[in-house]
Design a protein around this motif. Structure first.
Motif, mmCIF file in Angstrom:
data_model
loop_
_atom_site.group_PDB
_atom_site.id
_atom_site.type_symbol
_atom_site.label_atom_id
_atom_site.label_comp_id
_atom_site.label_asym_id
_atom_site.label_seq_id
_atom_site.Cartn_x
_atom_site.Cartn_y
_atom_site.Cartn_z
ATOM 1 N N ALA A 1 0.849 -1.200 0.000
ATOM 2 C CA ALA A 1 0.000 0.000 0.000
ATOM 3 C C ALA A 1 0.884 1.249 0.000
ATOM 4 N N LEU A 2 1.976 1.203 0.796
ATOM 5 C CA LEU A 2 2.887 2.348 0.842
ATOM 6 C C LEU A 2 3.543 2.577 -0.513
ATOM 7 N N PHE A 3 3.822 1.463 -1.214
ATOM 8 C CA PHE A 3 4.403 1.559 -2.554
ATOM 9 C C PHE A 3 3.466 2.326 -3.478
ATOM 10 N N PHE A 4 2.192 1.936 -3.437
ATOM 11 C CA PHE A 4 1.247 2.595 -4.341
ATOM 12 C C PHE A 4 1.048 4.053 -3.938
ATOM 13 N N GLN A 5 1.093 4.286 -2.613
ATOM 14 C CA GLN A 5 1.029 5.671 -2.142
ATOM 15 C C GLN A 5 2.195 6.486 -2.704
ATOM 16 N N GLY A 6 3.395 5.845 -2.670
ATOM 17 C CA GLY A 6 4.582 6.512 -3.210
ATOM 18 C C GLY A 6 4.416 6.800 -4.692
ATOM 19 N N ALA A 7 3.828 5.829 -5.416
ATOM 20 C CA ALA A 7 3.623 6.014 -6.860
ATOM 21 C C ALA A 7 2.642 7.158 -7.096
ATOM 22 N N LEU A 8 1.578 7.226 -6.283
ATOM 23 C CA LEU A 8 0.597 8.306 -6.432
ATOM 24 C C LEU A 8 1.253 9.655 -6.178
ATOM 25 N N LEU A 9 2.112 9.691 -5.151
ATOM 26 C CA LEU A 9 2.791 10.951 -4.833
ATOM 27 C C LEU A 9 3.724 11.348 -5.985
ATOM 28 N N THR A 10 4.405 10.342 -6.548
ATOM 29 C CA THR A 10 5.266 10.608 -7.706
ATOM 30 C C THR A 10 4.460 11.207 -8.853
ATOM 31 N N ILE A 11 3.297 10.618 -9.117
ATOM 32 C CA ILE A 11 2.447 11.144 -10.200
ATOM 33 C C ILE A 11 1.974 12.555 -9.853
ATOM 34 N N PHE A 12 1.529 12.726 -8.608
ATOM 35 C CA PHE A 12 1.002 14.032 -8.196
ATOM 36 C C PHE A 12 2.065 15.122 -8.368
ATOM 37 N N THR B 1 12.915 15.386 2.019
ATOM 38 C CA THR B 1 12.054 14.605 2.927
ATOM 39 C C THR B 1 10.764 14.079 2.299
ATOM 40 N N VAL B 2 10.595 14.220 0.998
ATOM 41 C CA VAL B 2 9.389 13.656 0.393
ATOM 42 C C VAL B 2 9.639 12.171 0.136
ATOM 43 N N VAL B 3 8.764 11.327 0.678
ATOM 44 C CA VAL B 3 8.933 9.886 0.456
ATOM 45 C C VAL B 3 8.104 9.496 -0.750
ATOM 46 N N GLU B 4 8.709 9.623 -1.944
ATOM 47 C CA GLU B 4 8.005 9.214 -3.153
ATOM 48 C C GLU B 4 8.413 7.786 -3.495
ATOM 49 N N SER C 1 14.816 28.936 3.322
ATOM 50 C CA SER C 1 13.789 28.694 4.333
ATOM 51 C C SER C 1 13.683 29.831 5.341
ATOM 52 N N SER C 2 14.710 30.690 5.424
ATOM 53 C CA SER C 2 14.572 31.828 6.339
ATOM 54 C C SER C 2 13.732 32.929 5.690
ATOM 55 N N VAL C 3 13.591 32.858 4.369
ATOM 56 C CA VAL C 3 12.802 33.875 3.656
ATOM 57 C C VAL C 3 11.381 33.378 3.396
ATOM 58 N N VAL C 4 11.279 32.245 2.689
ATOM 59 C CA VAL C 4 9.970 31.619 2.488
ATOM 60 C C VAL C 4 10.035 30.196 3.014
ATOM 61 N N ARG C 5 9.040 29.830 3.808
ATOM 62 C CA ARG C 5 9.040 28.492 4.378
ATOM 63 C C ARG C 5 8.091 27.615 3.587
ATOM 64 N N LEU C 6 8.652 26.918 2.601
ATOM 65 C CA LEU C 6 7.819 26.078 1.749
ATOM 66 C C LEU C 6 7.712 24.689 2.353
ATOM 67 N N GLY C 7 6.537 24.087 2.237
ATOM 68 C CA GLY C 7 6.385 22.692 2.631
ATOM 69 C C GLY C 7 7.155 21.833 1.656
ATOM 70 N N PRO C 8 7.484 20.578 2.053
ATOM 71 C CA PRO C 8 8.301 19.743 1.175
ATOM 72 C C PRO C 8 7.659 19.501 -0.192
ATOM 73 N N ILE C 9 6.347 19.258 -0.218
ATOM 74 C CA ILE C 9 5.712 18.945 -1.505
ATOM 75 C C ILE C 9 5.657 20.193 -2.383
#
Lengths: 550, 233
Positions: A347-358, A500-503, A413-421
Motif C-alpha cells: 500500500a505504501l508503494f502505491f502511495q509513493g507512486a501516487l505521490l510521484t504522479i502528483f 524529505t518527500v517519500v516518493e 527557508s529563512s525567507v519563504v518556508r515552503l512545505g516539502p511537496i
C-alpha cells in the motif's frame, strides 16, 4: 547515484554471489530508469539510441567483468589494508574533510580506524559510501568493515557480524521552546525528524510518531527551527553539534534511549571479526580509545559502559520490544531470512507512486505554461525581457536540479518556508520550465515564416498572431518532446527525496532495507515507473505520427 | 485608390525599389508582369506593411504609410482594408477551412460566430469549396488551398486585394481552377452594383495578366518601366 551504482555493478561477481542473477535484475531496473532528457526534436532519436547503447554497455560490463573475491582476513593482511566504509556527509565529528586541509580526512572514527588497523598490522583505507547503503555495499564486498556511527540492532546482528561497541550514544530529543514533548511515549502522532535507517527511526515508528526522514544531519534541525517538524530524535553526538547550539531549539538533557556504535563485518569473515574484537578490547584496556574520544571531546559518563560490553542497554532492543508488544506495527527488521513484502508495504508503494504522479503532474503543470511564456519572450519580446528569459533558461538548465531543490527548501527557508511537496513541485517545475522553454522556442522557430505573415496580413495583432496561429501549431510540433520530458520528469521526481518527500524511489529504498531484499522492491518500483511512463511513450509516438503526417 | 510615390527600398545596401511612382484607381485591376527579381513582390509587400521602405510614401485604403517601422494601429487598420494572397497559400494548418476563413472576422472585427460562418460559407461556395468547409488544409490540393486563401483574404470585406503570384506554386493542371476563381473575383470587382475592389496582381503568367487586368505594369531595375493596356483576346 546512477554513476555509483554503475561502478558497483562492475564489481559484482556471478561466481561468488548466489543471488547474482536476481541482483542484476535489480541493477537493470536502475538502468532502465536512466533518464533521457532531450530539448530539441532532432536530438530525441539520437539520445534514445545513446541511452540504449549505454544500457547495453552496462549490461555487458555486469556480465563480463569478474570482481575480485571477497577480501577475508588473509586478503586484508596480504594487501596490508583494512578498507572501512563511511559517509563523509555524516560530517563532524565522525569522519569529514579537514576544513584547513582539504582532502585530508579527520574525525574520531578516522582515529579509531587507524588505531584498529595498526592493531591489526595493516593500513586503514577509507571508502566513501552513501550512509543508508553502507550495509548492502559491505555485503557486496566494496570494503572490509563499516565504521561510521552504525548502531547495534538485533536486525543488523542477525545479518552481519558486529564488533563490541566503540562508543555509547544517547538518543537526544530536540524540540522548540515550549514544546510539551518529553519522552518517547509523547511522540505518537507528532512529526519527528531523524535520519534514514537509524535506530531512532525504528524507535519513532514503534511509538507511532510521524517519521520525517532526512539524509543529512543539519537539515532536520533546520526544519525544526523553521517549524516544519515538531522534534528531532538523533544520537547525542549529532544533536550536540547540529541541533542544540541553535538558539531556536532546546535539547532534552535526559537520553530517551541508549545504544552503541559498532564495527560491522561480513558474516562469512569470522577471523576478521575476532581480530577486530580483540583489537577493540585492547584499545579499550590500554586507554587509547578513551584518549581518542577525549581528544574529540566525546568522552562522558555514558562511555563507562564500554568496558562492560554485555551490560550495555541497547536502544534498539527497546525499540524491538515496544514494537513487538504493539500489534499492527511492523517490527524493526528482525530475523535472518528475507521477508516478503507485507500488504501494508505494498500500500505504501502505491502511495509513493501516487505521490510521484502528483508531484510530476503539478510540476509539469507549472513547467509547461512557464516554459511557453519564456519561449515567447525569447522569440518575440524586446531585448531586456529577452535577456532575462535567456538568463533564466541558462541558470536553471546549467545547474543541477538537486542543488536547486536544496536551495529552495533549505537555502531560502529563512525567507519563504515552503512545505516539502510545494518545494518539490516548485523546484522541479522551475527547472523543467527551462527545458520546456527551449523545446517551445525550437518549435516556434520551426514554423514557416509565412504563418505569421499571413496572420499579420489579416490584421491580427502580434499577441493575436501568437495566441491564435503560432502557439497552437508550435505546441503540436512540441508534443512528442513534451511527453518525453514528462517521462523524464516522472523519473527525476525521485530527487525530491532529499527534501524529505517519500516518493516511489525513496519508498523502495526504505522497504528494500527493511526487507533485506533489493530485488522484489526494485522490480516492483521499476514496474510502477514503467506502468506510468510506457503509456506516455506510446502517446508520444502516436502524436508524432499523427502530426508529422500533416 | 492606391498612390505610390517615390518608393525606395534596399535590402542590405542593394536597391530593390528605386523610386516607384504609380497609382491605381478604385475598382481597377493592375497586373505587375515581370521577371523574378524585378522587385514586384517587394512592392506588393510594401503596400500592406509586410515590408518597411526607406523613402517615399504609400496611400492605401484611406491610410498613409511612411518610411521606417509602422505604427501597429495604422498597420492593423490598413490590413483591415487590404487582403493578401500568397504564392505558398499559408493556410493555418491547425484550423479547418471554415475556421481559416472566419478567424480574422471573428477576432479582428469581433463578428459573431454565426454571422462570420454564414459569410464564410458564401465565400467558400463562390470559390467552389462549399463542400470542404470542415476539411483540414492538409486534406486539400494546392489549387483548393489557394482558393481557400482567396476566400480568407476577402472575408473581412476588404477594398484592396493583393495577389502575389497566386498560381506559381501550383502544378499546371491545378492552375486553371484558381484562374477561374480569379476571373470571378475580377468580374465582381468590375460589377458596378458591388463595392469597388481594387486588385494588384503580381504574376509572370502573361495570358492571365492580359485577360484580367485593366492595366499592365512592367517593373524592371526597381522602377515600373512601362504601363500599358492589356491585349484583350
Amino acid at each position: 547515484m546512477t554513476q555509483a551504482s554503475a561502478a558497483n555493478a562492475a564489481n559484482t561477481d556471478g561466481a561468488t554471489e548466489p543471488n547474482f542473477v536476481a541482483r542484476t535484475g535489480a541493477r537493470l531496473a536502475w538502468y532502465a530508469a536512466l533518464r533521457v532528457r532531450a530539448w530539441t526534436l532532432s536530438r530525441l532519436a539520437r539520445l534514445a539510441r545513446l541511452a540504449r547503447l549505454a544500457r547495453l554497455v552496462v549490461v555487458a560490463i555486469v556480465l563480463l567483468v569478474p570482481r575480485a573475491a571477497h577480501a577475508d582476513w588473509a586478503e586484508v593482511r596480504a594487501h596490508g589494508e583494512l578498507g572501512w566504509g563511511g559517509d563523509l556527509q555524516g560530517g563532524e565529528p565522525y569522519v569529514y574533510e579537514s576544513p584547513t586541509q582539504p582532502g585530508v580526512l579527520v574525525g574520531f572514527e578516522v582515529d579509531i580506524a587507524q588505531a584498529l588497523a595498526r592493531e591489526l598490522g595493516v593500513r586503514a583505507k577509507f571508502h566513501q559510501n552513501d550512509w543508508s547503503n553502507l550495509i548492502p555495499s559491505l555485503e557486496r564486498g566494496d570494503f572490509d568493515v563499516i565504521l561510521n556511527g552504525l548502531e547495534d540492532t538485533p536486525a543488523r546482528r542477525s545479518r552481519l557480524r558486529l564488533s563490541r561497541p566503540y562508543f555509547v550514544y544517547g538518543e537526544t530529543l530536540a524540540v522548540r521552546p515550549g514544546s510539551a514533548l518529553r519522552a518517547l511515549a509523547d511522540l505518537g502522532g507528532h512529526r519527528i525528524g531523524t535520519l534514514n535507517q537509524t535506530v531512532a527511526q525504528e524507535l519513532l515508528s514503534a511509538h507511532h510518531a510521524e517519521v520525517v526522514l532526512y539524509e543529512g544531519q543539519q537539515e532536520p534541525y533546520l526544519d525544526l527551527a523553521h517549524g516544519r517538524i515538531e522534534g528531532v530524535l538523533l544520537d547525542h553526538v549529532i544533536a550536540a553539534r547540529y541541533g542544540c547550539p541553535l538558539p531556536e531549539l532546546r535539547c532534552l538533557s535526559k537520553d530517551l534511549a541508549r545504544g552503541t556504535y559498532v564495527v560491522a563485518i561480513r558474516p562469512t569473515e569470522a577471523e576478521l571479526a575476532t581480530r577486530v574484537d580483540a583489537a577493540l578490547s585492547h584499545l579499550i584496556q590500554s586507554g587509547e580509545l578513551r584518549a581518542i574520544l577525549e581528544h574529540w571531546k566525546l568522552w562522558d559518563s555514558r562511555q563507562d559502559e564500554l568496558s562492560a560490553r554485555d551490560t550495555v542497554a541497547t536502544a534498539a532492543a527497546q525499540a524491538a520490544s515496544v514494537a513487538s508488544a504493539s500489534s499492527g506495527v511492523a517490527a524493526p527488521a528482525a530475523g535472518i531470512a528475507k521477508r516478503a513484502l507485507s500488504g501494508a508495504q505494498l500500500a505504501l508503494f502505491f502511495q509513493g507512486a501516487l505521490l510521484t504522479i502528483f508531484i510530476s503532474v503539478c510540476a509539469f503543470g507549472l513547467a509547461l505554461p512557464l516554459g511557453i511564456a519564456l519561449a515567447v519572450v525569447r522569440s518575440h519580446a524586446g531585448p531586456v525581457a529577452r535577456f532575462f528569459a535567456t538568463a533564466y533558461v541558462e541558470v536553471f538548465r546549467g545547474t543541477p536540479v538537486l542543488l536547486q531543490l536544496y536551495v529552495l527548501y533549505y537555502g531560502l527557508s529563512s525567507v519563504v518556508r515552503l512545505g516539502p511537496i510545494v518545494a518539490a513541485v516548485l523546484g522541479l517545475g522551475l527547472n523543467y520550465a527551462a527545458y520546456e522553454a527551449e523545446v517551445h522556442r525550437g518549435a516556434l522557430n520551426a514554423l514557416p515564416r509565412g504563418q505569421a505573415e499571413a496572420a499579420g496580413s489579416l490584421g491580427l495583432s502580434r499577441v493575436q498572431v501568437l495566441w491564435h496561429v503560432l502557439l497552437p501549431q508550435s505546441v503540436r510540433i512540441a508534443l512528442p518532446a513534451l511527453t518525453n520530458d514528462f517521462v523524464a520528469l516522472l523519473k527525476d521526481s525521485s530527487l525530491v527525496s532529499v527534501i524529505t518527500v517519500v516518493e516511489l524511489t525513496k519508498r523502495m529504498t526504505i522497504v528494500a532495507v527493511e526487507a533485506r531484499d533489493w530485488v522484489v522492491p526494485g522490480l516492483l518500483c521499476a514496474s510502477l515507473y514503467f506502468a506510468m511512463s510506457f503509456p506516455l511513450s506510446r502517446l508520444s509516438l502516436w502524436l508524432e505520427r499523427r502530426y508529422q503526417s500533416t | 485608390m492606391i498612390r505610390i510615390s517615390g518608393l525606395h527600398k534596399a535590402f542590405s545596401g542593394t536597391a530593390v525599389l528605386g523610386g516607384v511612382d504609380a497609382s491605381v484607381e478604385d475598382g481597377k485591376i493592375v497586373a505587375l508582369l515581370g521577371a523574378s527579381g524585378s522587385g514586384k513582390s517587394t512592392l506588393l509587400r510594401c503596400l500592406n506593411g509586410l515590408e518597411t521602405f526607406d523613402r517615399g510614401s504609400v496611400e492605401i485604403g484611406g491610410f498613409s504609410l511612411q518610411p521606417g517601422s509602422h505604427d501597429p494601429g495604422v498597420l492593423q487598420a490598413v490590413r483591415g482594408q487590404v487582403g493578401m494572397v500568397f504564392q505558398e497559400f499559408h493556410l493555418f494548418s491547425h484550423l479547418t477551412v471554415l475556421d481559416n476563413v472566419t478567424l480574422a472576422p471573428r477576432i479582428v472585427r469581433g463578428t459573431g460566430r454565426a454571422k462570420a460562418e454564414a459569410h464564410a460559407h458564401e465565400l467558400l461556395s463562390q470559390v467552389g469549396l462549399a463542400e470542404r468547409a470542415h476539411a483540414m488544409p492538409r486534406q486539400l490540393s494546392g489549387g483548393q488551398k489557394q482558393r481557400v486563401a482567396i476566400a480568407r483574404a476577402l472575408a473581412q470585406g476588404v477594398r484592396v486585394l493583393l495577389l502575389d503570384e497566386p498560381t506559381s506554386a501550383l502544378d499546371p493542371e491545378l492552375r486553371e481552377e484558381v484562374r477561374e476563381v480569379l476571373r470571378r473575383v475580377a468580374r465582381g470587382a468590375h460589377d458596378p452594383s458591388g463595392a469597388a475592389l481594387t486588385i494588384l496582381l503580381v504574376t509572370h503568367e502573361h495570358a492571365l495578366a492580359h485577360e484580367l487586368a485593366d492595366e499592365i505594369w512592367t517593373p524592371a531595375a526597381g522602377q515600373i518601366v512601362s504601363k500599358s493596356e492589356p491585349k484583350k483576346h
